[in-house]
Write an enzyme that holds these catalytic residues in place. Structure first.
Site, PDB file in Angstrom:
ATOM      1  N   ALA A  33      -7.209  -4.160   8.761  1.00  0.00           N
ATOM      2  CA  ALA A  33      -8.269  -4.475   9.722  1.00  0.00           C
ATOM      3  C   ALA A  33      -8.386  -3.399  10.794  1.00  0.00           C
ATOM      4  O   ALA A  33      -9.486  -3.062  11.238  1.00  0.00           O
ATOM      5  CB  ALA A  33      -7.998  -5.837  10.367  1.00  0.00           C
ATOM      6  N   LYS A 115     -11.744 -10.125  -4.610  1.00  0.00           N
ATOM      7  CA  LYS A 115     -11.360  -8.761  -4.223  1.00  0.00           C
ATOM      8  C   LYS A 115      -9.835  -8.707  -4.217  1.00  0.00           C
ATOM      9  O   LYS A 115      -9.182  -9.110  -3.258  1.00  0.00           O
ATOM     10  CB  LYS A 115     -11.912  -8.386  -2.854  1.00  0.00           C
ATOM     11  CG  LYS A 115     -11.655  -6.928  -2.506  1.00  0.00           C
ATOM     12  CD  LYS A 115     -12.270  -6.541  -1.181  1.00  0.00           C
ATOM     13  CE  LYS A 115     -12.044  -5.061  -0.922  1.00  0.00           C
ATOM     14  NZ  LYS A 115     -10.613  -4.684  -0.898  1.00  0.00           N
ATOM     15  N   ARG A 136      -6.991   5.754  -8.513  1.00  0.00           N
ATOM     16  CA  ARG A 136      -8.239   6.215  -7.896  1.00  0.00           C
ATOM     17  C   ARG A 136      -8.059   7.588  -7.253  1.00  0.00           C
ATOM     18  O   ARG A 136      -8.935   8.443  -7.310  1.00  0.00           O
ATOM     19  CB  ARG A 136      -8.698   5.207  -6.833  1.00  0.00           C
ATOM     20  CG  ARG A 136     -10.062   5.562  -6.235  1.00  0.00           C
ATOM     21  CD  ARG A 136     -10.268   4.911  -4.856  1.00  0.00           C
ATOM     22  NE  ARG A 136     -10.178   3.466  -4.895  1.00  0.00           N
ATOM     23  CZ  ARG A 136     -11.193   2.658  -5.189  1.00  0.00           C
ATOM     24  NH1 ARG A 136     -12.360   3.167  -5.520  1.00  0.00           N
ATOM     25  NH2 ARG A 136     -11.030   1.354  -5.171  1.00  0.00           N
ATOM     26  N   GLU A 173      -7.885  -3.590 -11.352  1.00  0.00           N
ATOM     27  CA  GLU A 173      -6.868  -3.621 -10.303  1.00  0.00           C
ATOM     28  C   GLU A 173      -5.532  -4.038 -10.892  1.00  0.00           C
ATOM     29  O   GLU A 173      -5.429  -5.058 -11.584  1.00  0.00           O
ATOM     30  CB  GLU A 173      -7.272  -4.626  -9.215  1.00  0.00           C
ATOM     31  CG  GLU A 173      -6.557  -4.442  -7.907  1.00  0.00           C
ATOM     32  CD  GLU A 173      -7.322  -3.534  -6.958  1.00  0.00           C
ATOM     33  OE1 GLU A 173      -6.859  -3.379  -5.817  1.00  0.00           O
ATOM     34  OE2 GLU A 173      -8.368  -2.982  -7.350  1.00  0.00           O
TER      35      GLU A 173
END
EC number: 6.5.1.2
Length: 671
Positions: A33, A115, A136, A173
């Protein structure tokens, strides 16, 4: 006052530093966050001053450089990240942008997914055979993790079915279920290894091992969510259609993928997933919302680093930063001394958090924690908030060392730490008021004797007034004595007395669990009750006999044997029986006489079941002659794996134990 150029430079430098810690070192220092906030601040400044955007700004790329220790793979199709929204207003604005940008009046249907909080990977199949896999990385170049990915059992080495493309790159994932994460950290604490802050870090650390044999021991799993390269074949023209096709070819896809016909349905999906989040068995940090039509996706296109046709709708942060004001030490029912951080209150995942567990002295040492430190706090679902790491770069000058007590903070007895154990314990036993309180709270709890209406505050008062010393004393309480307690009127007092009377009728398994024997949880108590049948037989059992029970090894057997060898414990049990505590005589089930595929087998349940509760499944299995154990060992005959099965499934596969899913269990139960 700082110039705009200086603000931009500082933000970019800070973000690059944290990208390095996150992507390269696998050691993030701040919560997601906080990173998202810094990125939003940078993006807003750059939007206002586009002439100051630089090619190397964190807003202009996806991630960080790959680890030098791995060879590199260049992505033929860049692996972009998604833009984020954090509230309903922002999602509705995204929905409007999509609708406005589409030239036609066609209806937009949304494909909504979880997610996952793990590591994004691409896997290339040629003629259906897995040939390479990569992280990635920076979105253009990733790390070659082919050998490690091949060890993940959820990922097929060869696709099966018809019309498989000549070259197909799937994206998804890799993540670690919660049970697997807890097992890895439990093992690490026992052996002095690396303890991970959260399942995502553990998944990344497991997948980026130079030795694939280490990765193979970690219970990683995988869900597929997209496609990169596609040559020599065709795929359906909707996102959901592609996922269903992947599933037919043997690739794992989450069963929570949902098609939504409107923005209102998307919001309902978001809130339902948020509600279900604590029970999923693995970490997620939001939902992903994608335009379902491939034609509409192509029409919408991309911006520099993300598609215009998808967005991540993130949940309120589960991690926040705050300061440790003090460290206090609590005493549990077995005497365990647990350090607790007293925090500057902070909202985490919608809850105001002012305390967080520090587990034990080793954990404080591992964190390098000092009183006054700035720390990252994590709260996930129903898990007790914990300190994830110390923000060393922002350590104040006046921090103080945490000193672990040598004497119990409640009764003053010596604190001892047995060699090989991480936990230090008070040696006071039941002379320690804290241990007495916690033992009684456990005894009356819902899964134990289930005394309705007897809460923690009542127990605290009963011990402090010395009305109760042992569990047997509870059944001697009168309404008159209870009425003298704070906020306890005559009617409430009588209700508690009635609840105590009702609780006298229990089961042998519940009674054993309520006694609070070390290491004896519900499953072990049920196993002991089923194996020995009577209290007399259990009390007389030797350590060798106890080890014949499924799920009972030398440590648990010793704890059980020592408990019943202690005269004071036997006296309490005698008093409980004299007060009228009782249970039905055992029903002897002869497995040889039962015509059932489960008869005589030791069975372990893992993961979540959708068609019945775990308790109902256990009861049904026992009726059919099975012995239900709580952990997997060489004694286990069968493992039933529900959704998000973790370390127990991995251990069963490692030991070559037969594994079936819930559907097969239901079929066999009905046969």
């Amino acid at each position: 006052m700082e110039s705009i150029e200086q603000q931009l430079t500082e933000l970019r430098t800070t973000l690059r530093h944290h990208e390095y810690l996150y992507h390269v070192m696998d050691a993030p220092e701040i919560p997601d966050a906080e990173y998202d906030r810094l990125m939003r601040e940078l993006r807003e400044l750059e939007t206002k001053h586009p002439e100051l955007i630089t090619p190397d700004s964190p807003t202009q790329r996806v991630g960080a450089a790959p680890l030098a220790a791995f060879s590199q793979i260049r992505h033929e199709v860049p692996m972009l990240s998604l833009d984020n929204v954090f509230d309903e207003e922002s999602f509705l604005a995204f929905n409007k942008r999509v609708q406005d940008r589409l030239k036609s009046n066609e209806k937009v249907t949304w494909c909504c997914e979880l997610k996952l909080d793990g590591l994004a990977v691409s896997i290339l199949y040629e003629n259906g055979v897995l040939v390479s896999a990569a992280t990635r990385g920076d979105g253009t170049t990733g790390e070659d993790i082919t050998s490690n990915v091949r060890t993940i059992r959820a990922i097929p080495l060869k696709l099966h079915g018809e019309n498989i493309p000549a070259r197909l790159e799937v994206r998804g994932e890799v993540f670690l279920p919660q049970a697997g994460f807890e097992k890895i950290n439990e093992d690490a604490r026992r052996t002095g290894g690396k303890v991970f802050a959260n399942p995502r870090n553990a998944a990344a650390g497991s997948l980026r091992q130079l030795d694939p044999r280490i990765t193979a021991k970690r219970p990683l799993t995988f869900f597929c969510y997209g496609v990169g390269v596609l040559e020599g074949g065709e795929l359906p023209d909707t996102h959901l259609g592609r996922l269903l096709q992947f599933k037919q070819w043997g690739l794992p896809v989450s069963d929570r993928v949902t098609l939504c016909e409107s923005a209102e349905e998307v919001l309902a999906f978001y809130h339902k997933v948020e509600e279900d989040r604590p029970t999923l068995g693995f970490d997620i940090d939001g939902v992903v919302i994608k335009v379902n039509s491939l034609a509409q996706q192509e029409q919408l296109g991309f911006v520099a680093r993300a598609p215009r046709w998808a967005v991540a709708f993130k949940f309120p942060a589960q991690e926040q930063m705050t300061f440790v004001r003090d460290v206090e030490f609590q005493v549990g029912r077995t005497g365990a001394i647990t350090p607790v951080a007293r925090l500057e209150p902070v909202h985490v995942a919608g809850v105001l958090v002012s305390n967080a567990t520090l587990h034990n002295a080793d954990e404080i040492e591992r964190l390098g924690l000092r009183i006054g430190d700035k720390v990252v706090i994590r709260r996930a679902g129903d898990v007790i908030p914990q300190v994830v790491n110390v923000v060393l770069s922002e350590r104040p000058e006046d921090t103080r060392e945490v000193v672990f007590p040598t004497h119990c903070p409640v009764c003053g007895s010596d604190v001892e730490r047995v060699e090989g154990e991480a936990v230090a314990r008070c040696t006071g036993g039941l002379i320690c008021g804290a241990q007495r309180k916690e033992s009684l709270k456990h005894f009356v709890s819902r899964r134990a004797m289930d005394v309705d209406g007897m809460g923690d505050k009542i127990i605290d008062q009963l011990v402090e007034k010395e009305y109760v010393h042992t569990p047997a004393d509870l059944f001697k309480l009168t309404a008159g004595k209870l009425t003298g307690l704070e906020r306890m009127g005559p009617k409430s007092a009588q209700n508690v007395v009635n609840a105590l009377e009702k609780a006298k009728e229990t089961t042998f398994a519940r009674f054993l669990y309520a006694l609070g024997i070390r290491e004896v949880g519900e499953a072990t108590a049920a196993g002991l009750a089923a194996y020995f049948g009577t209290l007399e037989a259990l009390e007389a059992a030797s350590i060798e006999e106890l080890q014949k029970v499924p799920d009972v090894g030398i440590v648990v057997a010793s704890h059980v044997h020592n408990f019943f060898a202690e005269e004071s414990n036997r006296n309490v049990i005698s008093e409980l029986l004299a007060e009228g505590v009782h249970w039905p005589a055992p029903i002897v089930i002869n497995a040889e006489e039962i015509d059932s595929p489960f008869a005589g087998k030791t069975v372990v349940l893992t993961g979540s079941l959708s068609q019945m509760s775990r308790d109902d499944a256990k009861a049904r299995l026992v009726e059919l002659g099975a012995k239900v154990a709580g952990s997997v060992s060489k004694k286990t005959d069968l493992v039933i794996a529900g959704e998000a099965a973790g370390s127990k499934l991995a251990k069963a596969q490692e030991l070559g134990i037969e594994v079936i899913d819930e559907a097969e269990m239901l079929r066999l139960l009905g046969s």
